[in-house]
Scaffold this active site. Structure first.
Site, PDB file in Angstrom:
ATOM      1  N   LYS A 171       5.333  25.318  32.358  1.00 18.25           N
ATOM      2  CA  LYS A 171       4.312  24.353  32.820  1.00 18.25           C
ATOM      3  C   LYS A 171       4.677  22.923  32.407  1.00 18.25           C
ATOM      4  O   LYS A 171       4.443  21.971  33.160  1.00 18.25           O
ATOM      5  CB  LYS A 171       2.959  24.779  32.254  1.00 18.25           C
ATOM      6  CG  LYS A 171       1.818  23.808  32.459  1.00 18.25           C
ATOM      7  CD  LYS A 171       1.389  23.705  33.908  1.00 18.25           C
ATOM      8  CE  LYS A 171       0.590  22.453  34.165  1.00 18.25           C
ATOM      9  NZ  LYS A 171      -0.776  22.465  33.855  1.00 18.25           N
ATOM     10  N   LYS A 240      -0.589  13.780  27.641  1.00 19.75           N
ATOM     11  CA  LYS A 240      -0.518  14.856  26.623  1.00 19.75           C
ATOM     12  C   LYS A 240       0.637  15.804  26.956  1.00 19.75           C
ATOM     13  O   LYS A 240       1.460  16.123  26.089  1.00 19.75           O
ATOM     14  CB  LYS A 240      -1.866  15.599  26.617  1.00 19.75           C
ATOM     15  CG  LYS A 240      -1.814  17.063  26.196  1.00 19.75           C
ATOM     16  CD  LYS A 240      -3.170  17.757  26.352  1.00 19.75           C
ATOM     17  CE  LYS A 240      -3.546  18.270  27.733  1.00 19.75           C
ATOM     18  NZ  LYS A 240      -2.839  19.365  28.312  1.00 19.75           N
TER      19      LYS A 240
HETATM   20  N1  NAD Z   1      -7.368  18.772  35.949  1.00 19.28           N
HETATM   21  C1  NAD Z   1      -6.253  19.281  36.468  1.00 19.28           C
HETATM   22  O1  NAD Z   1      -5.835  18.927  37.592  1.00 19.28           O
HETATM   23  C2  NAD Z   1      -5.456  20.318  35.682  1.00 19.28           C
HETATM   24  C3  NAD Z   1      -4.481  21.049  36.370  1.00 19.28           C
HETATM   25  C4  NAD Z   1      -3.775  22.041  35.696  1.00 19.28           C
HETATM   26  C5  NAD Z   1      -4.023  22.256  34.336  1.00 19.28           C
HETATM   27  N2  NAD Z   1      -4.952  21.521  33.678  1.00 19.28           N
HETATM   28  C6  NAD Z   1      -5.181  21.813  32.255  1.00 19.28           C
HETATM   29  O2  NAD Z   1      -6.387  22.566  32.173  1.00 19.28           O
HETATM   30  C7  NAD Z   1      -7.084  22.201  30.968  1.00 19.28           C
HETATM   31  C8  NAD Z   1      -8.476  21.692  31.320  1.00 19.28           C
HETATM   32  O3  NAD Z   1      -8.327  20.532  32.124  1.00 19.28           O
HETATM   33  P1  NAD Z   1      -9.596  19.819  32.803  1.00 19.28           P
HETATM   34  O4  NAD Z   1      -9.051  18.784  33.699  1.00 19.28           O
HETATM   35  O5  NAD Z   1     -10.563  20.828  33.320  1.00 19.28           O
HETATM   36  O6  NAD Z   1     -10.223  19.096  31.497  1.00 19.28           O
HETATM   37  P2  NAD Z   1     -11.711  18.618  31.296  1.00 19.28           P
HETATM   38  O7  NAD Z   1     -11.670  17.642  30.167  1.00 19.28           O
HETATM   39  O8  NAD Z   1     -12.310  18.232  32.601  1.00 19.28           O
HETATM   40  O9  NAD Z   1     -12.474  19.962  30.813  1.00 19.28           O
HETATM   41  C9  NAD Z   1     -12.390  20.520  29.525  1.00 19.28           C
HETATM   42  C10 NAD Z   1     -13.759  21.098  29.156  1.00 19.28           C
HETATM   43  O10 NAD Z   1     -13.641  21.744  27.886  1.00 19.28           O
HETATM   44  C11 NAD Z   1     -14.825  21.444  27.141  1.00 19.28           C
HETATM   45  N3  NAD Z   1     -14.536  21.623  25.716  1.00 19.28           N
HETATM   46  C12 NAD Z   1     -13.785  20.844  24.899  1.00 19.28           C
HETATM   47  N4  NAD Z   1     -13.737  21.377  23.658  1.00 19.28           N
HETATM   48  C13 NAD Z   1     -14.461  22.516  23.694  1.00 19.28           C
HETATM   49  C14 NAD Z   1     -14.790  23.509  22.741  1.00 19.28           C
HETATM   50  N5  NAD Z   1     -14.339  23.427  21.467  1.00 19.28           N
HETATM   51  N6  NAD Z   1     -15.583  24.543  23.114  1.00 19.28           N
HETATM   52  C15 NAD Z   1     -16.057  24.623  24.388  1.00 19.28           C
HETATM   53  N7  NAD Z   1     -15.775  23.711  25.349  1.00 19.28           N
HETATM   54  C16 NAD Z   1     -14.991  22.686  25.012  1.00 19.28           C
HETATM   55  C17 NAD Z   1     -15.153  20.002  27.516  1.00 19.28           C
HETATM   56  O11 NAD Z   1     -16.508  19.691  27.224  1.00 19.28           O
HETATM   57  C18 NAD Z   1     -14.834  20.012  29.013  1.00 19.28           C
HETATM   58  O12 NAD Z   1     -15.973  20.366  29.792  1.00 19.28           O
HETATM   59  C19 NAD Z   1      -6.203  21.148  30.256  1.00 19.28           C
HETATM   60  O13 NAD Z   1      -5.438  21.792  29.275  1.00 19.28           O
HETATM   61  C20 NAD Z   1      -5.348  20.594  31.368  1.00 19.28           C
HETATM   62  O14 NAD Z   1      -4.109  20.089  30.898  1.00 19.28           O
HETATM   63  C21 NAD Z   1      -5.705  20.567  34.326  1.00 19.28           C
END
Ligand code: NAD
Length: 301
Positions: A171, A240
């Site tokens: 990834k 990140k």
């Molecule tokens: N957004 C994208 O296009 C994308 C694509 C592929 C992968 N990702 C990966 O997926 C993951 C999530 O990305 P995202 O864009 O949804 O992020 P985001 O910040 O929108 O969502 C993360 C969620 O986790 C919650 N959270 C944080 N700490 C927590 C805890 N201790 N307990 C419970 N909930 C908690 C936050 O409140 C938030 O709602 C990341 O690791 C990111 O790198 C994102």
């Protein structure tokens, strides 16, 4: 089947909605109350605590924004490894430091809990349309047990290797390329605009030429053309992943000077306050920097 989902953000929320519409019973947990309310309004069962979340779950997915969040959710005092019976399968779809996936895997093995580190690619659109790609590190036998469930969320599920960090390493290579494409699209389209080219027409031309890329299509069509940089995939999350990729390069003794320049570029953009915008905001940043560059040039002549 009872599924748990922790982290109802840009990715976790649409994944949870797809599980609900596929007939699963889904319980969700998030630190953000607003996210829990939206999830409940979509038919999910909002858990108030991690203990409530794990009750009777056969599969628990996590979608968390950082290594620290994953450490606390998996390895904390009230974390998943402390709370879960050995019958549960845990799948982390976040992109976090590969060392943390190894550590969670090691501790899960010691407790006899099944774990997979399975980051996803495909973005919010992929999460909404069930077209995500899963890159899975961990025991193949565990994956075979949950593959049909993951397939309701994504169209491609790849087992990379038995090593818990292998999916994340794959990834990170993916996201290093995304970093290059995003910066390339930002600079190239600024040059195109300043050269008097119509960006919409140019997209149609390049879309059938070798300059085409899925990131060009995503960044241009969804964000740049609409002058709207609501995420999406935030610049700080991309940054990140680029830093993790550079850590990996250092560990393996691989010299990546262009990637280092790229990381510096995104770090400057994050420091300038763009971290919470979609990564495609690099287009706007390049434009603004060009205006300052021109003004400075005029001042000096
Ligand atoms: N957004 C994208 O296009 C994308 C694509 C592929 C992968 N990702 C990966 O997926 C993951 C999530 O990305 P995202 O864009 O949804 O992020 P985001 O910040 O929108 O969502 C993360 C969620 O986790 C919650 N959270 C944080 N700490 C927590 C805890 N201790 N307990 C419970 N909930 C908690 C936050 O409140 C938030 O709602 C990341 O690791 C990111 O790198 C994102």
């Amino acid at each position: 089947m009872q599924i748990g989902l922790i982290g109802l953000g840009n990715m976790g929320m649409p994944m949870s909605k797809n599980l609900l519409s596929s007939g699963y019973s889904v319980r969700g947990f998030d630190l953000n109350k607003q996210a829990l309310e939206t999830f409940a309004a979509a038919g999910g069962e909002a858990a108030g605590t991690m203990e409530e979340l794990v009750e009777n779950c056969e599969l628990i997915l996590t979608s968390l924004p950082s290594t620290e969040a994953a450490e606390s959710v998996y390895l904390g005092k009230d974390g998943l490894l402390a709370l879960c019976p050995t019958s549960v399968v845990l799948v982390d779809t976040s992109t976090i430091a590969p060392e943390m996936e190894l550590e969670i895997g090691k501790q899960a093995d010691a407790k006899g809990v099944s774990f997979l580190a399975a980051p996803v690619s495909g973005g919010v659109v992929g999460a909404e349309n069930r077209t995500l790609t899963f890159m899975v590190g961990g025991p193949k036998a565990v994956l075979e047990g949950v593959q049909s469930h993951l397939s309701t969320l994504g169209s491609n599920v790849f087992h990379i290797s038995e090593s818990y960090d292998s999916g994340t390493n794959a990834k990170l290579i993916n996201n290093l390329l995304i970093g290059f494409y995003t910066a390339g699209v930002a600079e190239a389209l600024n040059l195109a605009r300043e050269s008097g080219l119509n960006l919409e027409f140019l997209f149609n031309v390049l879309n059938v030429s070798y300059g085409q890329s899925r990131i060009y299509e995503r960044n241009y069509k969804t964000f740049i053309a609409n002058d709207d940089y609501d995420p999406g995939f935030t610049l700080k999350l991309l940054n990140k992943d680029l830093r993790f990729a550079m850590d990996l390069a250092k560990q393996r003794g691989v010299d990546l000077p262009m990637s280092q320049a790229l990381v510096d570029l995104y770090q400057d953009a994050e420091d300038a306050g763009l971290g919470d915008k979609d990564m495609s905001v690099m287009y706007e940043r390049v434009g603004n920097q060009s205006i300052s560059f021109k003004a400075e040039k005029e001042r000096l002549t």
